[in-house]
Design a protein around this motif. Sequence first.
Motif, short mmCIF file in Angstrom:
data_model
loop_
_atom_site.label_atom_id
_atom_site.label_comp_id
_atom_site.label_asym_id
_atom_site.label_seq_id
_atom_site.Cartn_x
_atom_site.Cartn_y
_atom_site.Cartn_z
N THR A 99 3.77 -20.75 7.01
CA THR A 99 2.70 -19.80 6.68
C THR A 99 2.98 -18.46 7.33
N ALA A 100 3.44 -18.50 8.60
CA ALA A 100 3.71 -17.22 9.28
C ALA A 100 4.79 -16.45 8.55
N LEU A 101 5.83 -17.16 8.11
CA LEU A 101 6.92 -16.46 7.41
C LEU A 101 6.47 -15.92 6.07
N HIS A 102 5.62 -16.69 5.38
CA HIS A 102 5.08 -16.19 4.11
C HIS A 102 4.28 -14.92 4.33
N LYS A 103 3.42 -14.95 5.37
CA LYS A 103 2.59 -13.77 5.65
C LYS A 103 3.46 -12.57 5.96
N ALA A 104 4.49 -12.82 6.79
CA ALA A 104 5.39 -11.73 7.15
C ALA A 104 6.04 -11.16 5.90
N ALA A 105 6.47 -12.05 5.00
CA ALA A 105 7.11 -11.58 3.77
C ALA A 105 6.15 -10.73 2.95
N LEU A 106 4.88 -11.15 2.85
CA LEU A 106 3.91 -10.39 2.06
C LEU A 106 3.68 -9.02 2.67
N GLU A 107 3.56 -8.96 3.99
CA GLU A 107 3.33 -7.66 4.63
C GLU A 107 4.53 -6.75 4.45
N LEU A 108 5.73 -7.35 4.58
CA LEU A 108 6.94 -6.55 4.42
C LEU A 108 7.02 -6.02 3.00
N GLU A 109 6.64 -6.87 2.05
CA GLU A 109 6.70 -6.43 0.65
C GLU A 109 5.77 -5.26 0.43
N GLN A 110 4.60 -5.30 1.10
CA GLN A 110 3.64 -4.19 0.98
C GLN A 110 4.27 -2.89 1.47
N SER A 111 4.91 -2.97 2.64
CA SER A 111 5.54 -1.76 3.20
C SER A 111 6.65 -1.26 2.29
N LEU A 112 7.43 -2.20 1.77
CA LEU A 112 8.52 -1.82 0.87
C LEU A 112 7.97 -1.09 -0.33
N PHE A 113 6.88 -1.62 -0.88
CA PHE A 113 6.25 -1.00 -2.04
C PHE A 113 5.82 0.42 -1.72
N ILE A 114 5.16 0.58 -0.55
CA ILE A 114 4.66 1.90 -0.17
C ILE A 114 5.81 2.90 -0.08
N PHE A 115 6.88 2.53 0.62
CA PHE A 115 7.99 3.48 0.78
C PHE A 115 8.64 3.80 -0.55
N GLN A 116 8.79 2.78 -1.39
CA GLN A 116 9.42 3.03 -2.68
C GLN A 116 8.58 3.96 -3.54
N GLN A 117 7.25 3.75 -3.53
CA GLN A 117 6.38 4.60 -4.32
C GLN A 117 6.41 6.03 -3.81
N TYR A 118 6.43 6.15 -2.47
CA TYR A 118 6.49 7.49 -1.90
C TYR A 118 7.75 8.21 -2.36
N LEU A 119 8.89 7.50 -2.32
CA LEU A 119 10.14 8.12 -2.74
C LEU A 119 10.12 8.47 -4.22
N LEU A 120 9.46 7.63 -5.02
CA LEU A 120 9.33 7.90 -6.45
C LEU A 120 8.56 9.19 -6.69
N PHE A 121 7.42 9.33 -5.97
CA PHE A 121 6.62 10.53 -6.13
C PHE A 121 7.41 11.77 -5.73
N LYS A 122 8.16 11.63 -4.61
CA LYS A 122 8.96 12.77 -4.15
C LYS A 122 9.98 13.16 -5.19
#
Lengths: 206, 525
Positions: B482-505
């Motif tokens: 469960t801990a690893l799943h949660k970590a993966a979900l949070e990491l995916e969120q951050s990845l999404f944020i950075f990718q979207q930011y770069l897209l907008f830029k």
Amino acid sequence: MAAYTALKKEPPPLYPVVYYCDIFIIGFFWALTRDPLPLSNAKELEYMVDITHELLQRFHDSPFYLEKEQKRDFRRYTDKYCSTKKDEFEPFWNRIPAELNWKKRSKDTKPAAKKRRTEKLATFTEENLQRLEQAENMDKSKEAVPPEEKDEELEDEQEEHGIVEDDEEAISDEDYLEGENDYVQTYFDAGDDFDADDDNIDEDAY
Amino acid sequence: MFRDMTTVEVDLCVAIIQEYFGHDAALVGKILLTNMLTFHGLIMDLKSKLSVKQIRRIMAIFEHHNILIYTASERGVRYTIPIENVLRILRIPRSMVIVKLMYGKVAEAIFEEIFSQGKISCSDCIRHVVERLQCEINEAKAKFVRLTESQLLIKCPEIENAEYDCPVFAPLVDPFMMPSQILDGSDEIVPMEENLRKRKATIYKPDSDANTLWSINWPRVERFLRDELIVGLISQNELLDETSVNLARAVLKVGEIKADLIASQSNPIAVQEVSKYAREHEIKLSRDEIEQKLSILGKESSGIIHYDLAFDCICRQNIESAIREKLDDRSVRIFRLLCTKGYLEEEQMEKLAMLSSKEVKEICYVLLDHNFITIRPIHRTNDFNPVRCLYLYSVQLQQVAKSLVCLSSKALRNVIIRRQAEAKHNETLTDRQLKMESVISNIKKDTNMDEETKNTQIADVKEMYLTESDIVKLDKLKRAQTALHKAALELEQSLFIFQQYLLFKKSSTLQIADKKKSRKKTEIV
């Protein structure tokens, strides 16, 4: 502040860690300078974990997932009872390029063509007979219809069919085969000059 | 297309493919992620490892799940897998939660069904969902209609021309229109013509819409995810209460309908539209209250939602939290200072941040090490004398975002592999537990014995299969997973944020470049 002064003297030690999945990956990693923050206990996150778990389970049970075949040293009795049966995957064939189609085989047209050929011939002869019957009936009932035209029509059709027939009965290798004789297919008649080239070979002359 | 990827992201995608589709699929995926190949080229690469039939099957599976794309070219059909398509698999749990919050449990099940089947017709989907959830067909139908109205589901393109080796797709005319007839397939046997061979199985009457396939409309889903992030950002402001946050959500929804999916700014939104939406969706606020709250939210923005600025903010927050976790609070202070001020020297930073010069130096060097800030030497004199050299620190947000994308991809991949490794390591234990549970359920179902004997038997079975230490181990394993799943979900969120930011830029730089071009043209003219 204290953390930095401690670190300044030497870099933190390297810890070897072994990760293994299908292959052994040995990596050396820096130890973390601070403890990581704990993961949140939010209900949403836990629900998402459940969803991921369910999804993974679904994918593994579906025909999309292929387990890697493990070659064991010896066969086990439970092998045939352990493996689960999955439905065969059927894609939408018309949506993918033809080269990805593993079912249709474009090479096996000959036997099918042969069948078609015999079918066509059978139907042709039937049709012909029927037509001749009809022609007889027509002749009996209406003599006004010129038989020549009929014959021409029949001839034309025969030509067509004949041409088609000729094409279908294109000369193939099989036509050269004679059946039911004693000649061996792989017989090779070398002639007298076959062994004439070896001058200095010391063969035992029997 | 291949310029924006990195090896790290490719490795992550290979790990994802391996998890969801198996080891062989990962082999194929690895080659297709980095190249655009013909089928023949692919076979040459994989000759030793997989048979042709297996490769064909795997590629058909990829195409079915909208991972593989192909184009017809002179040399034949060329295949490749874009990274984005694989990363979308990770975004499913979050999007399912959003769908559930907005449209309910049945809609969530429909969404899941469509995702796990790749492409599926409306009737088949509804049938499966009804079977799984035991709900009413009408309810499922209604939810499907809602999902298509909100454009979360999109039709797959129809086939125009199937004569060539590669199917030619017609452009989508009504991508969100529901088919007029659904679920009319039945178990009636269609009478066969006599010419067909006898070996063919009986044909059941198909649904009228068996050829219209639906799949997930990912740009729209990503839009939803972005809106949630922005609402999260707004709700961090403690001055706003829940109704204001809901109102903000409403504003975003209204903006959604009006603007492009990847627009950096929405079109101006009038108060009337917001109040209309509020009325439709039972947000009980009067017109005046709405006006008041909207003015609090954004007085001078004149109704334009600035997605790019919002994402700038979110991205910055994430970077700051990353710094805070890795280093400490003072580094965050320096980082924020540099973000606001631009280029600063060490002495200026000392004064503004109120730290000693030693501390400032240490922090700056550590931040440099981790690539959070950049240094720019400026030489005052012509002879590059280091004494007269000025060192300016600054934050290049795009660079930082790129490096963090790499970092989060690496971390995510590690988490996935670690989770798989742990599961495999304890495979025998988990198998034993499953067996034990099936035995226990058989005992429970057994009607020949009474309660007491059943209980004693169950206790015996439990003792036999798993010892105390085994139970402890299994518990630990479950918590680790469960801990690893949660970590993966949070990491995916951050990845999404950075990718979207770069897209907008990227899109904003393209816009600026276009403007310059048009200006140059007008000048020339």
